[in-house]
Scaffold this active site. Structure first.
Site, PDB file in Angstrom:
ATOM      1  N   ARG A 137       0.917  -1.243  -0.231  1.00 34.64           N
ATOM      2  CA  ARG A 137      -0.669  -0.251   0.235  1.00 34.64           C
ATOM      3  C   ARG A 137       1.044   1.359  -0.038  1.00 34.64           C
ATOM      4  O   ARG A 137       1.898   1.793   0.500  1.00 34.64           O
ATOM      5  CB  ARG A 137      -0.819  -0.222   1.306  1.00 34.64           C
ATOM      6  CG  ARG A 137      -2.465  -0.657   1.060  1.00 34.64           C
ATOM      7  CD  ARG A 137      -2.893  -0.446   0.126  1.00 34.64           C
ATOM      8  NE  ARG A 137      -4.210  -0.972   0.052  1.00 34.64           N
ATOM      9  CZ  ARG A 137      -4.075  -2.341  -1.177  1.00 34.64           C
ATOM     10  NH1 ARG A 137      -3.443  -2.685  -1.430  1.00 34.64           N
ATOM     11  NH2 ARG A 137      -5.959  -2.500  -0.863  1.00 34.64           N
ATOM     12  N   GLU A 192      -3.875   7.489  -4.650  1.00 33.76           N
ATOM     13  CA  GLU A 192      -3.912   6.728  -6.775  1.00 33.76           C
ATOM     14  C   GLU A 192      -5.621   7.690  -6.553  1.00 33.76           C
ATOM     15  O   GLU A 192      -6.282   7.694  -5.738  1.00 33.76           O
ATOM     16  CB  GLU A 192      -4.257   5.362  -5.903  1.00 33.76           C
ATOM     17  CG  GLU A 192      -3.143   5.220  -5.434  1.00 33.76           C
ATOM     18  CD  GLU A 192      -3.131   3.621  -5.126  1.00 33.76           C
ATOM     19  OE1 GLU A 192      -4.169   2.677  -5.793  1.00 33.76           O
ATOM     20  OE2 GLU A 192      -1.634   2.389  -5.145  1.00 33.76           O
ATOM     21  N   HIS A 236      -1.108  -0.028 -10.132  1.00 30.34           N
ATOM     22  CA  HIS A 236      -1.884  -0.852  -9.422  1.00 30.34           C
ATOM     23  C   HIS A 236      -2.306  -1.561 -10.005  1.00 30.34           C
ATOM     24  O   HIS A 236      -3.834  -1.435  -9.739  1.00 30.34           O
ATOM     25  CB  HIS A 236      -3.065   0.088  -8.237  1.00 30.34           C
ATOM     26  CG  HIS A 236      -2.844  -0.571  -7.766  1.00 30.34           C
ATOM     27  ND1 HIS A 236      -3.522   0.016  -5.561  1.00 30.34           N
ATOM     28  CD2 HIS A 236      -3.458  -2.067  -7.015  1.00 30.34           C
ATOM     29  CE1 HIS A 236      -4.098  -0.433  -5.278  1.00 30.34           C
ATOM     30  NE2 HIS A 236      -3.629  -1.989  -5.977  1.00 30.34           N
TER      31      HIS A 236
HETATM   32  P1  NAP Z   1      -1.287 -11.312   4.610  1.00 27.97           P
HETATM   33  O1  NAP Z   1      -1.581 -12.744   4.766  1.00 27.97           O
HETATM   34  O2  NAP Z   1      -2.866 -10.634   5.767  1.00 27.97           O
HETATM   35  O3  NAP Z   1       0.287 -10.633   4.882  1.00 27.97           O
HETATM   36  C1  NAP Z   1      -0.053  -9.468   6.172  1.00 27.97           C
HETATM   37  C2  NAP Z   1       1.965  -9.263   6.056  1.00 27.97           C
HETATM   38  O4  NAP Z   1       2.212  -8.134   7.086  1.00 27.97           O
HETATM   39  C3  NAP Z   1       1.427 -10.684   7.549  1.00 27.97           C
HETATM   40  O5  NAP Z   1       2.615 -11.207   7.535  1.00 27.97           O
HETATM   41  C4  NAP Z   1       1.739  -9.454   8.670  1.00 27.97           C
HETATM   42  O6  NAP Z   1       2.943 -10.424   9.142  1.00 27.97           O
HETATM   43  C5  NAP Z   1       2.384  -7.967   7.916  1.00 27.97           C
HETATM   44  N1  NAP Z   1       2.056  -7.336   9.444  1.00 27.97           N
HETATM   45  C6  NAP Z   1       0.832  -7.507   9.109  1.00 27.97           C
HETATM   46  N2  NAP Z   1       0.046  -5.735   9.554  1.00 27.97           N
HETATM   47  C7  NAP Z   1       1.649  -5.903  10.661  1.00 27.97           C
HETATM   48  C8  NAP Z   1       1.964  -4.568  10.843  1.00 27.97           C
HETATM   49  N3  NAP Z   1       1.346  -3.939  10.928  1.00 27.97           N
HETATM   50  N4  NAP Z   1       3.294  -4.003  10.933  1.00 27.97           N
HETATM   51  C9  NAP Z   1       4.071  -4.510  10.570  1.00 27.97           C
HETATM   52  N5  NAP Z   1       4.115  -5.953   9.799  1.00 27.97           N
HETATM   53  C10 NAP Z   1       2.740  -6.298   9.567  1.00 27.97           C
HETATM   54  O7  NAP Z   1      -1.936 -10.458   3.707  1.00 27.97           O
HETATM   55  P2  NAP Z   1      -1.296 -10.478   2.247  1.00 27.97           P
HETATM   56  O8  NAP Z   1      -2.607 -11.583   1.412  1.00 27.97           O
HETATM   57  O9  NAP Z   1       0.547 -11.051   1.475  1.00 27.97           O
HETATM   58  O10 NAP Z   1      -1.275  -9.221   0.957  1.00 27.97           O
HETATM   59  C11 NAP Z   1      -0.989  -8.131   1.834  1.00 27.97           C
HETATM   60  C12 NAP Z   1      -1.131  -6.849   1.230  1.00 27.97           C
HETATM   61  O11 NAP Z   1      -0.940  -6.750  -0.003  1.00 27.97           O
HETATM   62  C13 NAP Z   1      -2.486  -6.432   1.637  1.00 27.97           C
HETATM   63  O12 NAP Z   1      -3.003  -5.651   2.763  1.00 27.97           O
HETATM   64  C14 NAP Z   1      -2.716  -5.387   0.606  1.00 27.97           C
HETATM   65  O13 NAP Z   1      -2.646  -3.906   0.813  1.00 27.97           O
HETATM   66  C15 NAP Z   1      -1.108  -5.712  -0.538  1.00 27.97           C
HETATM   67  N6  NAP Z   1      -2.073  -6.019  -2.348  1.00 27.97           N
HETATM   68  C16 NAP Z   1      -2.114  -5.174  -2.453  1.00 27.97           C
HETATM   69  C17 NAP Z   1      -2.488  -5.304  -4.321  1.00 27.97           C
HETATM   70  C18 NAP Z   1      -1.793  -4.760  -5.273  1.00 27.97           C
HETATM   71  O14 NAP Z   1      -2.209  -5.232  -6.285  1.00 27.97           O
HETATM   72  N7  NAP Z   1      -0.808  -4.274  -5.754  1.00 27.97           N
HETATM   73  C19 NAP Z   1      -3.001  -6.303  -4.062  1.00 27.97           C
HETATM   74  C20 NAP Z   1      -2.831  -7.851  -3.438  1.00 27.97           C
HETATM   75  C21 NAP Z   1      -2.552  -7.450  -1.770  1.00 27.97           C
HETATM   76  P3  NAP Z   1       2.903  -9.878  11.363  1.00 27.97           P
HETATM   77  O15 NAP Z   1       0.947 -10.815  11.459  1.00 27.97           O
HETATM   78  O16 NAP Z   1       3.699 -11.273  11.508  1.00 27.97           O
HETATM   79  O17 NAP Z   1       2.897  -8.733  11.855  1.00 27.97           O
HETATM   80  C1  8YV Z   2      -7.119  -4.435  -5.350  1.00 27.26           C
HETATM   81  C2  8YV Z   2      -4.973  -4.908  -4.145  1.00 27.26           C
HETATM   82  O1  8YV Z   2      -8.211  -5.419  -5.415  1.00 27.26           O
HETATM   83  O2  8YV Z   2      -6.485  -6.674  -3.296  1.00 27.26           O
HETATM   84  C3  8YV Z   2      -5.758  -5.712  -2.649  1.00 27.26           C
HETATM   85  O3  8YV Z   2      -5.305  -5.252  -1.586  1.00 27.26           O
HETATM   86  O4  8YV Z   2      -5.024  -3.997  -4.027  1.00 27.26           O
HETATM   87  C4  8YV Z   2      -5.710  -4.683  -5.102  1.00 27.26           C
HETATM   88  O5  8YV Z   2      -5.793  -6.325  -5.453  1.00 27.26           O
HETATM   89  C5  8YV Z   2      -7.295  -3.957  -6.518  1.00 27.26           C
HETATM   90  O6  8YV Z   2      -6.971  -2.097  -6.556  1.00 27.26           O
HETATM   91  C6  8YV Z   2      -9.308  -3.885  -7.671  1.00 27.26           C
HETATM   92  O7  8YV Z   2      -9.720  -1.985  -6.746  1.00 27.26           O
END
Ligand code: NAP
Ligand code: 8YV
Length: 319
Positions: free
Chosen positions: A234, A263, A281
């Site tokens: 993010r 964004e 994104h």
């Molecule tokens: P996830 O499985 O919940 O992993 C999040 C990781 O972050 C966990 O390992 C957690 O470890 C750590 N974390 C959570 N809160 C934290 C904090 N306050 N300080 C430090 N570490 C923290 O989630 P995911 O499915 O991998 O997704 C991760 C993130 O990627 C989403 O939340 C989203 O914002 C982003 N994302 C972006 C896109 C894109 O299109 N660019 C797409 C999908 C997701 P601990 O619990 O050990 O802290």
């Molecule tokens: C969004 C994302 O879904 O899953 C997330 O957290 O950031 C992306 O995969 C996408 O921006 C759809 O609006």
């Protein structure tokens, strides 16, 4: 049975809207001339929200909807939803984990290679005709060889990135709120320590107040002049102004960003920098993966209204 009323704050994929229109009474807020007045007129009816990361479902909105039962998010990151407040009010919140993990990890590795090997800049060079006029593109200072990758947020996507990075021969380290059982990568108690031990930082932690500007000027300095920062998590997690300064002044080598603080705006200062690779994104943005995310969001709504439980509740509402 009456179709439940669903509020849709921001546009969603056409295929998802089609199913929502078929199975629910939908209220598309972005189409309304006066969204606030419209919201007041339908507030009592709304039982669900079909949300997405660009929509804000804050306590104020939740409290305006006395019969709200569920907020189903199109995306895994739900920092735009006040999930704690929903939990306090007994409202279910769901997201779309797992189905996008591999796609987002692919994008993260793509960004890393683009940033380290200057692939966007070298493509711009060719398209500008400079290969013919000026000769070969200069050799890149950056290489993946010998890099140490620090992953901030070793969750589902972080681990999928780590698997890929291992195949590229990178040494992996990580930071999160706790050391994970059964994970052999070195753990670092804070981000500065992680950055000092590595030269490449992969940000894949969630957004929200707890992680806001966690990657600041000190962390960037600790990464060093060969440092590369990739953000697939993010925009709010990185202090964007500090990053711009670090890129301009050679505090770090390069950055690859899929997400931004405000964004869809990417700062002009970043756009002007050749050592920043910028994507709009698109981490999960293939038809395949977005359809899978949409199906899961629709399953969450259907299961909730038919059976009273959700498929993928977020941590705050899964107890
Ligand atoms: P996830 O499985 O919940 O992993 C999040 C990781 O972050 C966990 O390992 C957690 O470890 C750590 N974390 C959570 N809160 C934290 C904090 N306050 N300080 C430090 N570490 C923290 O989630 P995911 O499915 O991998 O997704 C991760 C993130 O990627 C989403 O939340 C989203 O914002 C982003 N994302 C972006 C896109 C894109 O299109 N660019 C797409 C999908 C997701 P601990 O619990 O050990 O802290
Ligand atoms: C969004 C994302 O879904 O899953 C997330 O957290 O950031 C992306 O995969 C996408 O921006 C759809 O609006």
């Amino acid at each position: 049975m009456d179709k439940p009323d669903i509020l849709i704050p921001r546009p969603l994929m056409r295929s998802i809207l089609k199913v929502l229109d078929r199975d629910y009474t939908t209220h598309k807020l972005w189409e309304m001339a006066d969204p606030e007045a419209y919201l007041d007129s339908v507030a009592q009816m709304i039982k669900g929200i079909a949300s997405s990361p660009s929509a804000k479902v804050d306590a104020n909105l939740v409290d305006r909807l006395p019969n709200l039962q569920i907020v189903a998010n199109f995306g895994v990151g739900y920092d735009g939803i006040d999930a704690r407040h929903c939990a306090d009010r007994g409202i279910m919140v769901t997201n779309t984990p797992d189905v996008l993990t591999e796609e987002v990890a692919d994008t993260a590795l793509g960004l890393l290679i683009m940033a380290v090997r200057e692939l966007s800049a070298s493509e711009r060079y060719l398209r500008a005709g400079k290969w013919q006029s000026d000769g070969p593109y200069p050799l890149t200072h950056g290489t993946l060889r010998g890099r140490k990758l620090g992953i901030f947020g070793l969750g589902r996507i972080g681990k999928a990135i780590a698997r890929r990075a291992e195949a590229f021969g990178l040494e992996i380290h990580y930071h999160g709120r706790r050391k994970q059982d059964g994970v052999a990568y070195p753990y670092h108690r804070n981000l500065k320590e992680l950055a000092a031990a590595c030269d490449t930082l992969m940000v894949v932690a969630p957004g929200g107040a707890d992680t806001r500007h966690a990657v600041d000027a000190d962390v960037l300095k600790a990464l060093g002049p060969n440092g590369v920062v990739i953000n697939i998590g993010r925009g709010s997690v990185i202090d964007e102004q500090a990053l711009i300064t670090a890129l301009k002044n050679g505090v770090i080598l390069a950055a690859g960003l899929d997400v931004f603080e405000e964004e869809p705006r990417a700062p002009a200062e970043l756009i002007a920098l050749d050592n920043a690779v910028l994507l709009p994104h698109v981490g999960s943005a293939s038809i395949h993966t977005r359809e899978a995310m949409g199906s899961l969001m629709l399953d969450n709504l259907a299961t909730w209204f038919k059976e009273g439980h959700a498929v993928t509740p977020v941590a705050e509402t899964s107890g």
